[in-house]
Write a protein that holds these residues in place. Structure first.
Motif, short mmCIF file in Angstrom:
data_model
loop_
_atom_site.label_atom_id
_atom_site.label_comp_id
_atom_site.label_asym_id
_atom_site.label_seq_id
_atom_site.Cartn_x
_atom_site.Cartn_y
_atom_site.Cartn_z
N LYS A 542 0.82 -1.21 0.00
CA LYS A 542 0.00 0.00 0.00
C LYS A 542 0.86 1.26 0.00
CE LYS A 542 -4.00 -1.97 2.41
NZ LYS A 542 -4.83 -1.92 3.65
N THR A 543 2.04 1.17 0.62
CA THR A 543 2.96 2.30 0.67
C THR A 543 3.84 2.29 -0.58
OG1 THR A 543 3.00 2.11 3.07
CG2 THR A 543 4.74 3.43 2.04
N LYS A 544 3.78 3.34 -1.35
CA LYS A 544 4.47 3.35 -2.65
C LYS A 544 5.98 3.18 -2.52
CE LYS A 544 1.08 5.84 -5.43
NZ LYS A 544 0.84 6.96 -6.37
N ARG A 545 6.54 3.62 -1.41
CA ARG A 545 7.98 3.47 -1.21
C ARG A 545 8.37 2.02 -0.91
NH1 ARG A 545 11.36 7.69 -0.41
NH2 ARG A 545 10.42 9.77 -0.32
N ASP A 546 7.39 1.23 -0.52
CA ASP A 546 7.65 -0.13 -0.04
C ASP A 546 7.35 -1.13 -1.16
OD1 ASP A 546 8.17 -2.30 1.52
OD2 ASP A 546 6.27 -2.24 2.61
N PHE A 547 8.37 -1.54 -1.86
CA PHE A 547 8.19 -2.53 -2.93
C PHE A 547 9.47 -3.35 -3.06
CE2 PHE A 547 9.73 1.37 -4.93
CZ PHE A 547 10.74 0.93 -5.76
N LEU A 548 9.35 -4.47 -3.74
CA LEU A 548 10.49 -5.35 -3.97
C LEU A 548 10.65 -5.61 -5.46
CD1 LEU A 548 9.94 -8.10 -1.22
CD2 LEU A 548 11.56 -6.19 -1.15
N ILE A 549 11.87 -5.71 -5.90
CA ILE A 549 12.19 -6.08 -7.28
C ILE A 549 12.74 -7.50 -7.26
CG2 ILE A 549 13.70 -5.59 -9.24
CD1 ILE A 549 13.65 -2.64 -8.29
N ILE A 550 12.19 -8.34 -8.11
CA ILE A 550 12.60 -9.74 -8.16
C ILE A 550 13.22 -10.02 -9.53
CG2 ILE A 550 11.79 -12.13 -8.18
CD1 ILE A 550 9.85 -9.50 -6.27
N ALA A 551 14.37 -10.65 -9.52
CA ALA A 551 15.06 -11.02 -10.76
C ALA A 551 15.43 -12.49 -10.69
CB ALA A 551 16.30 -10.16 -10.96
N LEU A 552 14.94 -13.28 -11.65
CA LEU A 552 15.19 -14.72 -11.69
C LEU A 552 16.01 -15.05 -12.93
CD1 LEU A 552 11.53 -15.91 -10.94
CD2 LEU A 552 13.38 -15.66 -9.29
N ASN A 553 17.20 -15.59 -12.72
CA ASN A 553 18.04 -16.03 -13.82
C ASN A 553 17.86 -17.53 -13.99
OD1 ASN A 553 20.00 -16.50 -15.73
ND2 ASN A 553 21.73 -15.85 -14.47
N LEU A 554 17.29 -17.95 -15.10
CA LEU A 554 16.90 -19.35 -15.27
C LEU A 554 17.89 -20.14 -16.12
CD1 LEU A 554 14.37 -19.70 -13.64
CD2 LEU A 554 14.09 -17.58 -14.92
N THR A 555 19.11 -19.63 -16.27
CA THR A 555 20.15 -20.36 -16.99
C THR A 555 21.42 -20.41 -16.15
OG1 THR A 555 21.09 -18.42 -18.08
CG2 THR A 555 19.25 -19.52 -19.20
#
Length: 628
Positions: A542-555
């Motif tokens: 709900k808080t715009k400052r509070d987010f996560l970025i997820i990066a998945l390397n599948l090789t």
């Protein structure tokens, strides 16, 4: 216990109309001032006898029939607490057969099948604080990470005997708390004669299996879970029942609990008998069973097994007849499930109702008034199948099958989902989750960490079967304890540590569950990088400052200076790197803090650049960002 003849008459009438949701107070065995009264439903029986330890199992205690309901009853002073009993039923064709009491709350230990005269004692519960908190907030707004357990194979003692609930209270609860799961879900705990069925072919719908301990022990277990902020779910099976002749099938010699049509009554695929879900007395029986478990044991919810088989007439392998509209909808099953959920939510609004359902033709979750079944959650079997298929695949082919990972983002709001890696995926030659992973042992662990990260960051609640948290290599065996010796191995031990760390991060990060019931919960950064097989997305709170970025390397290729679009300028810091040495990888430290640069990336005006470990996953959090 019903106190007066008026109460008995009212209970009988409600049973006949499918509206007696506490029918165990009418049927079964109950203590009265002169001894015990026994009642059993066998409408077409010629005669029923009460037999047991108290009369040497002979025919000296004939029961009397209540003509209105077909219920047979007998009051006797001969019976005593703890004695065994059955009903000798002279069926419609004159044949005599011993039958169990369908409403018994206790049975003798296997291989015996007699019911026990047993009164569940009163209990002073200590979980008011827990239950009060559950009423205040919807589960959609809370983290839910479930540890799925088969009670008799989690751990065995030194003599090879499975733990009872008293022992599970001492060891399982601290373990689940240490691993930072929010709930435990048990495979069915109701009485069943064959361990190989895992509890999915029931005989006693009101009885805790004596194999697992006593009702007192299980209630103490649940109470202790709640005091430790752990919820308890149980699987429940209203679709079908055990075929054993001395149990429910053709109880009075005619279709009683089952459908009249033998093609509908017999489940060929599972070798079981299907309940007639349109019969009012059966509805009273099943809904009473569900409420009994929620009420007596203070359970937080139930997973209803095999919902698909209750919805479609052509689900089984045998011949089938279309419904009156010419389609395959099982209307009796559909309306029963709506009724079940409506009654449960009225009695226990905070109860979590989950459906194991694999089709897409019926709305499972949502309001009954809108045509849905009224469940809170549906197991996302499609997501599970696609994800496992992808991670089993040689990375060479993943670029051409990237849709297996990304397709779920297209339908993630169609239902309220649970993402399951359950017991069904680690048996019958399917291999354990660890064994499914492509590559050598090191790569298998790397991909398992990667896959769990995807599950934990993808919208939906989570469930993981016991032993999978440390990457047990062998398939699950229902009659043996888990391979706890694995934890002497460094990689297994580190895998367990990783799972606990990931569980903790999930609970702590509101962006992973706070907006889960809205499309705003996730934003794809890049779901089209098939060439490098890298998936990136954002989870929001709900808080715009509070987010996560997820990066998945599948090789198995490390990606240097890898660009990731970000919504705001500023600095970003890794909070999880699955290839850290503490988790079984090779990295001794995280990537350095990333400073965004003014360079567009798809819909974003800013990007960061970092290093993606081979077969690794990163979770990145904003540290100091500038928001307009």
């Amino acid at each position: 216990m019903l106190e007066s003849s008026k109460e008995v008459l009212e209970a009988e009438q409600r049973f006949l109309t499918g509206e007696n949701f506490y029918v165990q107070h009418f049927l079964g065995v109950h203590k009265n001032e002169n001894g015990y009264v026994f009642r059993v439903w066998a409408p077409h029986a010629q005669q029923v006898y009460l037999v047991g330890d108290f009369n040497d199992w002979d025919e000296s205690l004939p029961m009397e029939k209540r003509e209105k309901s077909g219920v047979w009853e007998l009051a006797t002073s001969l019976a005593e607490e703890g004695q065994l009993y059955k009903f000798l039923v002279q069926q419609a064709n004159g044949r005599k057969i011993m039958k169990i009491d369908p409403f018994a709350v206790r049975f003798e230990e296997r291989p015996g099948t007699a019911a026990v005269i047993y009164t569940i004692p009163e209990k002073k519960w200590h979980d008011n604080l827990w239950r009060g908190r559950q009423k205040k907030t919807q589960t959609l707004k809370r983290p839910m990470n479930i540890y799925e357990v088969h009670a008799s194979s989690w751990k065995h003692d030194e003599s090879g005997q499975p733990y009872t609930f008293k022992e599970l209270e001492e060891e399982l609860i601290p373990y689940v708390k240490e691993m930072d799961y929010t709930h435990i879900e048990f495979l069915p705990l109701m009485e069943h004669p064959l361990g190989a069925s895992w509890g999915y072919q029931l005989t006693g719908f009101f009885a805790l299996s004596s194999y697992y301990g006593t009702p007192v022990e299980f209630r103490d277990f649940v109470d202790s879970c709640h005091k430790n902020n752990i919820g308890v779910f149980v699987d429940w099976v209203p679709a079908h029942f055990c075929v054993n002749e001395d149990t429910l099938p053709y109880y009075d010699g005619t279709p009683t609990f089952e459908y009249e049509d033998p093609n509908r009554a017999h489940n060929i695929r599972w070798g079981t008998i299907c309940f007639d879900l349109g019969k009012p007395q059966v509805q009273s029986f099943l809904i009473s069973s569900a409420l009994f478990w929620l009420d007596v044991y203070h359970l937080d919810g139930m997973r209803v097994d095999a919902v698909t088989s209750m919805l479609y007439l052509d689900y089984d392998e045998g011949p089938w007849q279309p419904n009156h509209e010419g389609g395959n909808r099982n209307f009796e099953g559909f309306y029963f499930l709506q009724k079940l959920n409506a009654v449960i939510k009225l009695a226990f609004p905070q109860t979590v109702m989950m459906a194991e359902e694999s089709s897409s033709e019926t709305q499972i979750t949502g309001m009954i008034e809108s045509g849905a079944l009224g469940f809170d959650y549906k197991w996302n079997m499609g997501w599970m199948n696609d994800v496992l298929r992808f991670y089993e695949m040689d990375p060479v082919f993943r670029k051409d099958n990237f849709h297996l990972l990304t397709f779920s983002f297209m339908y993630m709001m169609n239902e309220h989902y649970i993402l399951p890696f359950s017991h069904d995926e680690v048996v019958h030659g399917k291999k354990s989750l660890m064994h499914k992973m492509w590559g050598d042992r090191y790569k298998q662990f790397a991909q398992l960490r990667n896959m769990y990260t995807f599950m934990m960051t993808h919208p939906g609640k989570k469930i993981l079967f016991m032993g999978s948290e440390w990457g047990q290599f062998l398939e699950w065996k229902y009659n043996e304890g888990l391979e706890w010796v694995d934890l002497e191995d460094e990689l297994n031990n580190k895998m367990q540590h990783f799972t606990a760390k990931l569980n903790s991060l999930y609970k702590d990060e509101r962006s992973l569950w706070e907006l889960e019931d809205t499309a705003e919960t996730v934003e794809l950064i890049d779901a089209d990088n098939t060439a490098e097989s890298v998936l990136t997305f954002i989870r929001k709170s709900k808080t715009k400052r509070d987010f996560l970025i997820i990066a998945l390397n599948l090789t198995p290729v490390e990606r240097q200076d890898f660009a990731i679009g970000v919504p705001y300028p500023g600095s970003y810091q890794e909070v999880l790197n699955t290839e850290k040495i503490e988790f079984g990888g090779t990295w001794t430290k995280n990537n350095s803090r990333c400073q965004s640069i003014d360079q567009p990336f798809k819909q974003f005006n800013q990007q960061i650049q970092t290093v993606l470990p081979a077969l690794g996953a990163l979770i990145i959090k904003p540290e100091e960002i500038q928001m307009k």
